[in-house]
Scaffold this motif. Structure first.
Motif, short mmCIF file in Angstrom:
data_model
loop_
_atom_site.label_atom_id
_atom_site.label_comp_id
_atom_site.label_asym_id
_atom_site.label_seq_id
_atom_site.Cartn_x
_atom_site.Cartn_y
_atom_site.Cartn_z
N ILE A 8 0.93 -1.22 0.05
CA ILE A 8 -0.11 0.04 -0.11
C ILE A 8 0.93 1.30 0.00
O ILE A 8 1.95 1.19 0.66
N HIS A 9 0.51 2.20 -0.77
CA HIS A 9 1.10 3.44 -1.01
C HIS A 9 0.90 4.71 0.24
O HIS A 9 -0.18 5.36 -0.41
N MET A 10 1.03 4.68 1.46
CA MET A 10 0.42 5.54 2.30
C MET A 10 1.01 7.00 2.19
O MET A 10 0.21 7.76 2.69
N TYR A 11 2.21 6.94 1.36
CA TYR A 11 2.79 8.46 1.14
C TYR A 11 1.53 9.21 0.35
O TYR A 11 1.43 10.47 0.72
N SER A 12 0.59 8.52 -0.52
CA SER A 12 -0.40 9.51 -0.95
C SER A 12 -1.83 9.30 -0.36
O SER A 12 -2.68 9.74 -0.62
N ARG A 13 -1.64 8.92 0.97
CA ARG A 13 -3.07 8.79 1.91
C ARG A 13 -3.24 9.70 3.13
O ARG A 13 -2.04 10.14 3.17
N THR A 14 -4.30 10.12 3.37
CA THR A 14 -4.38 10.78 4.52
C THR A 14 -4.52 10.23 6.05
O THR A 14 -4.41 8.87 6.18
N THR A 15 -4.40 11.04 7.15
CA THR A 15 -4.47 10.44 8.06
C THR A 15 -5.79 9.65 8.60
O THR A 15 -5.76 8.77 9.22
N ASP A 16 -6.50 10.36 8.15
CA ASP A 16 -7.93 9.35 8.20
C ASP A 16 -8.00 8.14 7.63
O ASP A 16 -8.65 7.21 8.35
N ASP A 17 -7.24 7.74 6.46
CA ASP A 17 -7.13 6.40 6.16
C ASP A 17 -6.38 5.57 7.17
O ASP A 17 -7.11 4.53 7.38
N TYR A 18 -5.46 6.25 7.88
CA TYR A 18 -4.69 5.31 8.64
C TYR A 18 -5.82 4.95 9.84
O TYR A 18 -5.72 3.80 10.30
N GLN A 19 -6.46 5.77 10.17
CA GLN A 19 -7.72 5.64 11.51
C GLN A 19 -8.76 4.71 11.04
O GLN A 19 -9.04 3.73 11.88
N ARG A 20 -9.06 4.78 9.75
CA ARG A 20 -10.06 3.59 9.45
C ARG A 20 -9.31 2.46 9.10
O ARG A 20 -9.88 1.27 9.37
N MET A 21 -8.36 2.28 8.57
CA MET A 21 -7.42 1.05 8.49
C MET A 21 -7.47 0.27 9.99
O MET A 21 -7.59 -0.87 10.11
N TYR A 22 -6.78 1.44 11.12
CA TYR A 22 -6.59 0.74 12.45
C TYR A 22 -8.25 0.14 12.85
O TYR A 22 -8.30 -1.06 13.55
N ASP A 23 -9.16 0.89 12.69
CA ASP A 23 -10.62 0.54 13.19
C ASP A 23 -10.95 -0.82 12.49
O ASP A 23 -11.72 -1.48 13.20
N ALA A 24 -10.41 -0.90 11.27
CA ALA A 24 -10.91 -2.21 10.55
C ALA A 24 -9.99 -3.25 10.73
O ALA A 24 -10.33 -4.45 10.31
N GLY A 25 -8.99 -3.33 11.68
CA GLY A 25 -8.20 -4.49 12.11
C GLY A 25 -6.92 -4.53 11.35
O GLY A 25 -6.09 -5.41 11.58
N ILE A 26 -6.49 -3.61 10.47
CA ILE A 26 -5.28 -3.62 9.77
C ILE A 26 -4.19 -2.98 10.72
O ILE A 26 -4.19 -2.01 11.27
N ARG A 27 -3.21 -3.81 11.06
CA ARG A 27 -2.22 -3.56 12.39
C ARG A 27 -1.01 -3.48 11.49
O ARG A 27 0.08 -3.15 12.56
N ALA A 28 -0.65 -3.87 10.31
CA ALA A 28 0.81 -3.74 9.98
C ALA A 28 0.79 -3.66 8.20
O ALA A 28 -0.27 -4.15 7.75
N CYS A 29 1.69 -2.85 7.77
CA CYS A 29 1.60 -2.71 6.17
C CYS A 29 2.98 -2.51 5.94
O CYS A 29 4.02 -2.38 6.60
N VAL A 30 3.15 -2.78 4.52
CA VAL A 30 4.48 -2.81 3.86
C VAL A 30 4.19 -1.51 2.64
O VAL A 30 3.29 -1.79 1.67
N GLU A 31 4.97 -0.63 2.46
CA GLU A 31 4.88 0.29 1.54
C GLU A 31 6.04 0.19 0.45
O GLU A 31 7.11 0.63 0.79
N PRO A 32 5.81 -0.27 -0.69
CA PRO A 32 6.73 -0.42 -1.83
C PRO A 32 6.91 1.00 -2.59
O PRO A 32 6.19 1.92 -2.29
N SER A 33 8.15 1.39 -3.17
CA SER A 33 8.18 2.65 -3.87
C SER A 33 7.57 2.70 -4.95
O SER A 33 7.31 1.36 -5.72
N PHE A 34 6.95 3.73 -5.17
CA PHE A 34 5.95 3.88 -6.35
C PHE A 34 6.32 4.99 -7.35
O PHE A 34 7.35 5.85 -6.94
N TRP A 35 5.70 5.11 -8.34
CA TRP A 35 6.06 6.48 -9.23
C TRP A 35 5.20 7.41 -8.70
O TRP A 35 3.95 7.15 -8.46
N LEU A 36 5.61 8.49 -8.59
CA LEU A 36 5.02 9.78 -7.86
C LEU A 36 3.77 10.33 -8.55
O LEU A 36 2.99 11.10 -8.01
N GLY A 37 3.81 10.22 -9.86
CA GLY A 37 2.71 10.63 -10.62
C GLY A 37 3.39 11.61 -11.65
O GLY A 37 2.78 12.03 -12.65
#
Ligand SMILES: [Zn+2]
Length: 278
Positions: A8-37
């Motif tokens: 998942i490319h969290m660089y492009s996501r907001t803090t709200d996304d982290y809060q929703r992910m936590y609430d839904a049970g996501i507890r660890a993630c890996v962020e690969p490098s991506f093309w920035l656009g």
């Protein structure tokens, strides 16, 4: 259910996304490098970006109760400028050594070009030398040609297959990807890529062993809660809790366990936002 989001490319996501992910049970993630656009013009911009996902993003995620790791690489989309690609790959070692870097990736083909092949082969070799996990991206179009070229390069390098995930599979590429001993990834998007329904059918056809599912959310129309929707749909579609646990926890964990740095903490507690506001 505790869920690992393995791509998942969290660089492009907001803090709200982290809060929703936590609430839904996501507890660890890996962020690969991506093309920035927009394409980077300097090797230094890549290195600053690697630092950002390895240092800043890891701290940001932790505040929201999610243990964040990263993977670094020159993305296939960025390999056309050969001089720049070479400079980035020449300087990538220290980022691969970073304590939060658990894999190299994503690498692979985008347009199946000669320059992409150079960047792919060199970086795959770096992963093999270090015996570290590597995330390989299949092209979005012409997946059959892409997987044929990809498996040829994996074979030439002789990298142990348990170190490799071939990601972004569809019904077209999966039969060939499953012939290898590599992990096989599926990406769920709201519109393009796979839906939970298609993932469910692919698991029925090919089994859950070495299968990994991700949401891969980025700047585009994507969903950091894709995996939660997969769990909901697949439970209703007759898959056992054991199968779901393999797909969303055990398999990504065993894939990244090839890195001694993969020691996720699943019991982080979100920090009260008032404590980190300035
Ligand atoms: Zn990605």
């Amino acid at each position: 259910m505790v869920i690992i989001e393995p791509h998942i490319h969290m660089y492009s996501r907001t803090t709200d996304d982290y809060q929703r992910m936590y609430d839904a049970g996501i507890r660890a993630c890996v962020e690969p490098s991506f093309w920035l656009g927009a394409s980077r013009r300097y090797a230094g911009t890549f290195f600053d970006y690697f630092n950002l996902i390895l240092d800043f993003e890891t701290v940001r995620a932790r505040r929201f109760g999610i243990d964040h790791f990263a993977a670094v690489s020159l993305n296939p989309k960025e390999s056309e400028d050969h001089v720049l690609a070479k400079e980035v790959i020449d300087g990538i070692d220290e980022y691969l050594e970073h304590p939060r870097c658990v894999a190299l990736g994503e690498i692979g083909f985008n347009n199946n070009s000669r320059e992409e092949e150079y960047a792919f082969e060199r970086q795959l070799h770096l992963a093999n030398e270090r015996k570290m996990p590597v995330i390989i991206h299949l092209p979005h179009f012409d997946k059959v040609k892409g997987i044929e070229l990809t498996t040829g390069i994996i074979k030439n390098e002789g990298i142990p297959e348990h170190l490799v995930v071939i990601d972004h599979n569809t019904e077209d590429s999966m039969p060939l990807a499953r012939k290898t001993g590599c992990y096989t990834g599926m990406t769920v998007y709201p519109i393009s890529k796979l839906t939970p329904q298609r993932v469910s059918s692919l698991v029925k056809e090919f089994g859950s062993e070495r299968m990994i599912i991700n949401g891969s959310a980025d700047w585009g129309i994507s969903d950091p809660l894709s995996l939660v929707k997969v769990v909901d749909f697949m439970s209703r579609d007759g898959h056992s809790q054991n199968t779901l646990k393999s797909l969303l926890f055990d398999n990504p964990s065993s894939f990244y366990s090839a890195s001694p740095k993969w020691k996720p903490e699943f019991d982080l507690v979100p920090v009260d936002p008032r404590e980190f506001q300035r």
